[in-house]
Design a protein around this motif. Structure first.
Motif, mmCIF file in Angstrom:
data_model
loop_
_atom_site.group_PDB
_atom_site.id
_atom_site.type_symbol
_atom_site.label_atom_id
_atom_site.label_comp_id
_atom_site.label_asym_id
_atom_site.label_seq_id
_atom_site.Cartn_x
_atom_site.Cartn_y
_atom_site.Cartn_z
ATOM 1 N N VAL A 152 13.821 -1.543 -5.534
ATOM 2 C CA VAL A 152 13.376 -2.915 -5.846
ATOM 3 C C VAL A 152 13.903 -3.442 -6.991
ATOM 4 N N THR A 153 13.738 -2.560 -8.075
ATOM 5 C CA THR A 153 14.309 -3.131 -9.372
ATOM 6 C C THR A 153 15.582 -3.480 -9.441
ATOM 7 N N GLU A 154 16.386 -2.660 -9.101
ATOM 8 C CA GLU A 154 17.942 -3.050 -8.883
ATOM 9 C C GLU A 154 18.003 -4.173 -8.004
ATOM 10 N N ALA A 155 17.511 -4.356 -6.967
ATOM 11 C CA ALA A 155 17.677 -5.558 -5.875
ATOM 12 C C ALA A 155 17.373 -6.764 -6.669
ATOM 13 N N ILE A 156 16.254 -6.677 -7.489
ATOM 14 C CA ILE A 156 15.823 -7.813 -8.248
ATOM 15 C C ILE A 156 16.737 -8.546 -9.376
ATOM 16 N N GLN A 157 17.359 -7.377 -10.173
ATOM 17 C CA GLN A 157 18.351 -7.463 -11.092
ATOM 18 C C GLN A 157 19.601 -7.996 -10.612
ATOM 19 N N ARG A 158 19.913 -7.711 -9.601
ATOM 20 C CA ARG A 158 21.369 -8.045 -9.020
ATOM 21 C C ARG A 158 20.954 -9.366 -8.393
ATOM 22 N N ALA A 159 19.919 -9.693 -7.682
ATOM 23 C CA ALA A 159 19.846 -11.014 -7.237
ATOM 24 C C ALA A 159 19.707 -11.892 -8.362
ATOM 25 N N ALA A 160 19.112 -11.698 -9.505
ATOM 26 C CA ALA A 160 18.890 -12.672 -10.564
ATOM 27 C C ALA A 160 20.094 -12.705 -11.191
ATOM 28 N N THR A 161 21.088 -12.068 -11.209
ATOM 29 C CA THR A 161 22.369 -12.156 -11.711
ATOM 30 C C THR A 161 23.154 -13.277 -10.935
ATOM 31 N N ILE A 162 22.860 -13.049 -9.576
ATOM 32 C CA ILE A 162 23.975 -14.031 -8.642
ATOM 33 C C ILE A 162 23.080 -15.464 -8.930
ATOM 34 N N ALA A 163 21.660 -15.595 -8.846
ATOM 35 C CA ALA A 163 20.933 -16.537 -9.257
ATOM 36 C C ALA A 163 21.330 -17.440 -10.217
ATOM 37 N N ASP A 164 21.666 -16.571 -11.675
ATOM 38 C CA ASP A 164 21.980 -17.133 -12.728
ATOM 39 C C ASP A 164 23.462 -17.560 -12.751
ATOM 40 N N ALA A 165 24.329 -16.846 -12.036
ATOM 41 C CA ALA A 165 25.658 -17.458 -11.929
ATOM 42 C C ALA A 165 25.691 -18.579 -11.336
ATOM 43 N N GLU A 166 24.528 -18.961 -10.246
ATOM 44 C CA GLU A 166 24.862 -20.339 -9.546
ATOM 45 C C GLU A 166 23.940 -21.352 -10.322
ATOM 46 N N GLY A 167 23.334 -20.984 -11.545
ATOM 47 C CA GLY A 167 22.722 -21.837 -12.078
ATOM 48 C C GLY A 167 21.168 -22.133 -11.699
ATOM 49 N N SER A 168 20.759 -21.211 -10.724
ATOM 50 C CA SER A 168 19.323 -21.312 -10.423
ATOM 51 C C SER A 168 18.452 -20.466 -11.207
ATOM 52 N N THR A 192 18.770 -16.119 -0.044
ATOM 53 C CA THR A 192 20.247 -16.210 0.150
ATOM 54 C C THR A 192 20.901 -15.317 -1.090
ATOM 55 N N HIS A 193 20.329 -15.097 -2.304
ATOM 56 C CA HIS A 193 20.609 -14.439 -3.280
ATOM 57 C C HIS A 193 20.592 -12.716 -2.741
#
Length: 104
Positions: free
Chosen positions: A69-85, A91-92
């Motif tokens: 779960v921690t890894e999933a959140i970190q990866r999704a946060a990276t994608i969200a950050d790259a999109e400016g969210s 979707t992330h």
């Protein structure tokens, strides 16, 4: 490592027991259908044993779920950050899950 929040071992054990019970019922139903259709097994039937988990196995399962779960959140946060969210959206998570499942 003790102070890190983790999943409750009792909850994980209850989830495992639920899955084991469903599989045992499904297996029994399939065996009953085989006997009805006249396709009895050639060898002796398996004993219906109760499945259990020891405490160390539950601790390990909790830790694995926490890491997943921690890894999933970190990866999704990276994608969200790259999109400016500033928020992680479904979707992330959908975008990172295929690779995450392959990595684990």
């Amino acid at each position: 490592m003790e102070d890190e929040p983790t999943f409750d071992p009792d909850l994980i054990h209850a989830i495992f027991k639920n899955v084991w019970t469903r599989r045992a019922q499904e297996r029994a139903r399939n065996e009953a259908e085989d006997v009805i259709e006249g396709e009895a097994a050639a060898g002796p039937s398996k004993k219906n044993r109760s499945t259990s988990a020891n405490a160390n196995g539950l601790k390990l399962s909790c830790e694995l779920l926490r890491l997943f779960v921690t890894e999933a959140i970190q990866r999704a946060a990276t994608i969200a950050d790259a999109e400016g969210s500033t928020k992680i959206e479904a979707t992330h998570l959908e975008r990172i899950l295929p690779q995450l499942l392959l990595d684990f």
